[in-house]
Design a protein around this motif. Structure first.
Motif, PDB file in Angstrom:
ATOM      1  N   PRO A  53       0.817  -1.219   0.000  1.00  0.00           N
ATOM      2  CA  PRO A  53       0.000   0.000   0.000  1.00  0.00           C
ATOM      3  C   PRO A  53       0.850   1.269   0.000  1.00  0.00           C
ATOM      4  N   PHE A  54       1.990   1.225   0.701  1.00  0.00           N
ATOM      5  CA  PHE A  54       2.858   2.404   0.755  1.00  0.00           C
ATOM      6  C   PHE A  54       3.391   2.743  -0.636  1.00  0.00           C
ATOM      7  N   ALA A  55       3.854   1.734  -1.382  1.00  0.00           N
ATOM      8  CA  ALA A  55       4.360   1.965  -2.742  1.00  0.00           C
ATOM      9  C   ALA A  55       3.238   2.415  -3.680  1.00  0.00           C
ATOM     10  N   ILE A  56       2.059   1.821  -3.493  1.00  0.00           N
ATOM     11  CA  ILE A  56       0.913   2.199  -4.332  1.00  0.00           C
ATOM     12  C   ILE A  56       0.551   3.659  -4.095  1.00  0.00           C
ATOM     13  N   MET A  57       0.575   4.085  -2.836  1.00  0.00           N
ATOM     14  CA  MET A  57       0.250   5.481  -2.520  1.00  0.00           C
ATOM     15  C   MET A  57       1.247   6.446  -3.158  1.00  0.00           C
ATOM     16  N   LYS A  58       2.539   6.084  -3.123  1.00  0.00           N
ATOM     17  CA  LYS A  58       3.550   6.951  -3.734  1.00  0.00           C
ATOM     18  C   LYS A  58       3.313   7.088  -5.235  1.00  0.00           C
ATOM     19  N   ASP A  59       3.060   5.959  -5.908  1.00  0.00           N
ATOM     20  CA  ASP A  59       2.811   5.999  -7.354  1.00  0.00           C
ATOM     21  C   ASP A  59       1.508   6.731  -7.658  1.00  0.00           C
ATOM     22  N   ALA A  60       0.496   6.524  -6.805  1.00  0.00           N
ATOM     23  CA  ALA A  60      -0.806   7.157  -7.039  1.00  0.00           C
ATOM     24  C   ALA A  60      -0.721   8.673  -6.876  1.00  0.00           C
ATOM     25  N   PHE A  61       0.034   9.121  -5.872  1.00  0.00           N
ATOM     26  CA  PHE A  61       0.230  10.563  -5.678  1.00  0.00           C
ATOM     27  C   PHE A  61       0.939  11.169  -6.891  1.00  0.00           C
ATOM     28  N   ALA A  62       1.948  10.453  -7.404  1.00  0.00           N
ATOM     29  CA  ALA A  62       2.697  10.946  -8.555  1.00  0.00           C
ATOM     30  C   ALA A  62       1.811  11.024  -9.801  1.00  0.00           C
ATOM     31  N   ALA A  63       0.883  10.046  -9.913  1.00  0.00           N
ATOM     32  CA  ALA A  63      -0.007  10.015 -11.079  1.00  0.00           C
ATOM     33  C   ALA A  63      -1.267  10.833 -10.869  1.00  0.00           C
ATOM     34  N   GLY A  64      -1.473  11.327  -9.634  1.00  0.00           N
ATOM     35  CA  GLY A  64      -2.667  12.118  -9.346  1.00  0.00           C
ATOM     36  C   GLY A  64      -3.932  11.294  -9.268  1.00  0.00           C
ATOM     37  N   SER A  65      -3.811  10.005  -8.922  1.00  0.00           N
ATOM     38  CA  SER A  65      -4.975   9.115  -8.836  1.00  0.00           C
ATOM     39  C   SER A  65      -5.469   9.051  -7.393  1.00  0.00           C
ATOM     40  N   ILE A  66      -6.504   9.832  -7.094  1.00  0.00           N
ATOM     41  CA  ILE A  66      -7.042   9.883  -5.731  1.00  0.00           C
ATOM     42  C   ILE A  66      -7.678   8.557  -5.326  1.00  0.00           C
ATOM     43  N   MET A  67      -8.346   7.899  -6.265  1.00  0.00           N
ATOM     44  CA  MET A  67      -9.026   6.644  -5.953  1.00  0.00           C
ATOM     45  C   MET A  67      -8.033   5.565  -5.526  1.00  0.00           C
ATOM     46  N   LEU A  68      -6.865   5.519  -6.191  1.00  0.00           N
ATOM     47  CA  LEU A  68      -5.853   4.538  -5.805  1.00  0.00           C
ATOM     48  C   LEU A  68      -5.303   4.852  -4.417  1.00  0.00           C
ATOM     49  N   VAL A  69      -5.145   6.138  -4.123  1.00  0.00           N
ATOM     50  CA  VAL A  69      -4.674   6.538  -2.796  1.00  0.00           C
ATOM     51  C   VAL A  69      -5.654   6.080  -1.730  1.00  0.00           C
ATOM     52  N   ILE A  70      -6.938   6.312  -1.979  1.00  0.00           N
ATOM     53  CA  ILE A  70      -7.980   5.907  -1.026  1.00  0.00           C
ATOM     54  C   ILE A  70      -7.969   4.391  -0.832  1.00  0.00           C
ATOM     55  N   GLY A  71      -7.868   3.658  -1.957  1.00  0.00           N
ATOM     56  CA  GLY A  71      -7.845   2.197  -1.876  1.00  0.00           C
ATOM     57  C   GLY A  71      -6.655   1.686  -1.092  1.00  0.00           C
ATOM     58  N   ALA A  72      -5.484   2.300  -1.316  1.00  0.00           N
ATOM     59  CA  ALA A  72      -4.277   1.883  -0.605  1.00  0.00           C
ATOM     60  C   ALA A  72      -4.374   2.204   0.887  1.00  0.00           C
ATOM     61  N   VAL A  73      -4.952   3.357   1.218  1.00  0.00           N
ATOM     62  CA  VAL A  73      -5.096   3.749   2.626  1.00  0.00           C
ATOM     63  C   VAL A  73      -6.065   2.821   3.352  1.00  0.00           C
ATOM     64  N   LEU A  74      -7.081   2.339   2.637  1.00  0.00           N
ATOM     65  CA  LEU A  74      -8.092   1.483   3.264  1.00  0.00           C
ATOM     66  C   LEU A  74      -7.512   0.173   3.786  1.00  0.00           C
ATOM     67  N   ILE A  75      -6.465  -0.346   3.148  1.00  0.00           N
ATOM     68  CA  ILE A  75      -5.890  -1.628   3.582  1.00  0.00           C
ATOM     69  C   ILE A  75      -5.364  -1.541   5.020  1.00  0.00           C
ATOM     70  N   PRO A  76      -4.419  -0.651   5.337  1.00  0.00           N
ATOM     71  CA  PRO A  76      -3.973  -0.558   6.740  1.00  0.00           C
ATOM     72  C   PRO A  76      -5.062  -0.056   7.683  1.00  0.00           C
ATOM     73  N   LEU A  77      -5.955   0.797   7.186  1.00  0.00           N
ATOM     74  CA  LEU A  77      -7.021   1.323   8.031  1.00  0.00           C
ATOM     75  C   LEU A  77      -7.980   0.206   8.454  1.00  0.00           C
ATOM     76  N   LEU A  78      -8.359  -0.637   7.494  1.00  0.00           N
ATOM     77  CA  LEU A  78      -9.239  -1.767   7.813  1.00  0.00           C
ATOM     78  C   LEU A  78      -8.520  -2.798   8.681  1.00  0.00           C
ATOM     79  N   ALA A  79      -7.217  -2.947   8.462  1.00  0.00           N
ATOM     80  CA  ALA A  79      -6.441  -3.861   9.301  1.00  0.00           C
ATOM     81  C   ALA A  79      -6.469  -3.377  10.748  1.00  0.00           C
ATOM     82  N   TRP A  80      -6.295  -2.074  10.947  1.00  0.00           N
ATOM     83  CA  TRP A  80      -6.356  -1.510  12.304  1.00  0.00           C
ATOM     84  C   TRP A  80      -7.746  -1.714  12.910  1.00  0.00           C
ATOM     85  N   PHE A  81      -8.788  -1.386  12.146  1.00  0.00           N
ATOM     86  CA  PHE A  81     -10.146  -1.439  12.698  1.00  0.00           C
ATOM     87  C   PHE A  81     -10.559  -2.865  13.043  1.00  0.00           C
ATOM     88  N   THR A  82     -10.286  -3.823  12.147  1.00  0.00           N
ATOM     89  CA  THR A  82     -10.711  -5.207  12.404  1.00  0.00           C
ATOM     90  C   THR A  82      -9.947  -5.813  13.579  1.00  0.00           C
TER      91      THR A  82
END
Length: 421
Positions: free
Chosen positions: A238-267
């Motif tokens: 997810p960390f690498a995906i977020m870096k690439d997504a920020f560089a490409a300006g893809s907000i949806m990919l950033v959100i998707g990548a953030v959801l993985i650790p966030l859901l891991a924390w919540f569950t």
């Protein structure tokens, strides 16, 4: 940083268990492939569900033991407090005897919570191996790389070319394994499986691979389809995906990548919230309060650590982590509801009958244990009568009135009140 490798684990026991689980993962993927679904992410979710279904009896036993341990903790703490300043051998033996009686009364073995963990440990470690090493265990995924690997390994000096590519692109989560100075085919698969879409493009543009760049591009397209889960590449972090997504300006990919650790924390946090907690009060000794504080700290830090791990591990591991936590939460909800409705007197009677049979086989008299059990059962009944008549002996607000945890805590309060008289 953990390395993703295509070769199977050769660790004794772990390797054999991983092979068995690999067959299961491969079978799941093949079935999905037959219905036109080639997706490793979905395969991991189904794989996790099946494994936890197989482990359900062990999981239920472990969670019941944890629940019962939390319920009987007030009695154990009372015994510890009773013998706190008594260090002579007779007192220590008496404390051990009374502690054993409590365990027998509730049908819990002192080592009971450890045994299920020991049984599950090789299975859980093998799960990680299979998910980390998908191409090694899923033949259909491995086959995707066959043509590309055949062409790559036919190029003179391909080992140095790939090594330079890894260095130039700062890919440090996978390494080449050499035999006689050249990278093995499995090692090349390791590299290809780990590449992100942009890295595949750069790999296909290597001059010495230009004659079969179409094969590399076809492989990249096919594996991207297989690795894609809700728009995320499961072999990437997810960390690498977020870096690439920020560089490409893809907000949806950033959100998707953030959801993985966030859901891991919540569950994981939800798991800890649903775990049975030991009843404590202001009269508990310092050791009990210290233990409670330690548990609270762990309940806070462990979910945060889960989020960190899932941020830096491949998305596939995050999917497994989240799916497993969700399944455990459902199990805990069912077990907690069941345990809250258990008749404590019947439970004590059943467990004492088992204890008597065991003592009879060992040639020991059952009378002492039986009297102790009856005495504790009477205390529970007396506490229940008092709670109906007096507000001074009531279940804490933290426990559901009439629940097993509430009754156990009332036993403790009743004992403490009698000691003061």
């Amino acid at each position: 940083m953990n390395m993703i490798v295509a070769t199977k684990s050769g660790v004794p026991i772990l390797g054999q268990v991983s092979t068995l689980l690999g067959w299961l993962m491969d079978g799941i993927y093949r079935v999905l492939d037959m219905v036109g679904i080639q997706n490793i992410g979905l395969s991991i979710i189904i794989f996790t569900l099946i494994i936890y279904m197989i482990l359900t009896p062990i999981q239920i036993k472990q969670q019941k033991l944890s629940k019962m341990t939390a319920i009987m903790n007030p009695e154990l703490q009372a015994i510890q407090k009773k013998y706190k300043n008594k260090k002579d051998q007779a007192s220590m033996m008496k404390m051990q005897e009374e502690t054993t009686l409590v365990y027998q009364k509730y049908g819990v073995s002192p080592m009971g919570t450890c045994l299920p963990l020991l049984v599950q440990m090789p299975i859980l470690l093998a799960l990680y191996q299979v998910i980390y090493r998908i191409p090694a265990y899923v033949g259909s995924v491995r086959a995707i790389f066959t043509d590309a690997v055949t062409n790559i390994t036919s190029v003179n000096g391909y080992t140095d070319i790939i090594q330079n590519f890894l260095t130039d692109n700062k890919i440090n989560t996978v390494k080449l394994t050499l035999e006689n100075g050249v990278a093995t085919s499995n090692s090349v698969i390791d590299v290809l499986y780990k590449l992100s879409p942009s890295q595949w493009e750069a790999f296909a543009e290597i001059d010495k691979f230009s004659s079969f760049s179409n094969v590399i591009n076809d492989t990249a397209s096919e594996i991207a389809h297989v690795q894609s889960f809700l728009g995320l590449n499961i072999a990437d972090t997810p960390f690498a995906i977020m870096k690439d997504a920020f560089a490409a300006g893809s907000i949806m990919l950033v959100i998707g990548a953030v959801l993985i650790p966030l859901l891991a924390w919540f569950t994981q946090w939800l798991n800890y919230k649903l775990m049975p907690q030991a009843a404590t009060s202001s009269s508990d000794n310092g050791a009990a309060n210290s233990m409670e504080s330690t548990m609270k700290t762990m309940n806070t830090t462990m979910p945060i650590m889960s989020a960190f791990f899932c941020l830096t591990l491949p998305v596939g591991m995050g999917i497994y982590w989240i799916a497993g936590a969700v399944i455990r939460s459902v199990q805990m909800l069912v077990i907690n509801r069941h345990m809250a409705n258990i008749d404590l007197d019947k439970l004590v009677k059943k467990n004492m009958e088992k204890a008597q049979k065991k003592r009879a086989k060992e040639g020991l008299p059952p009378q002492k244990i039986t009297n102790q059990a009856h005495q504790n059962a009477r205390k529970i009944n007396a506490a229940n009568i008092q709670v109906e008549q007096k507000d001074s002996v009531s279940a804490p607000k933290n426990y559901k009135p009439g629940s097993l945890a509430s009754k156990a805590n009332m036993v403790k309060q009743f004992d403490e009140k009698n000691k003061k008289k």
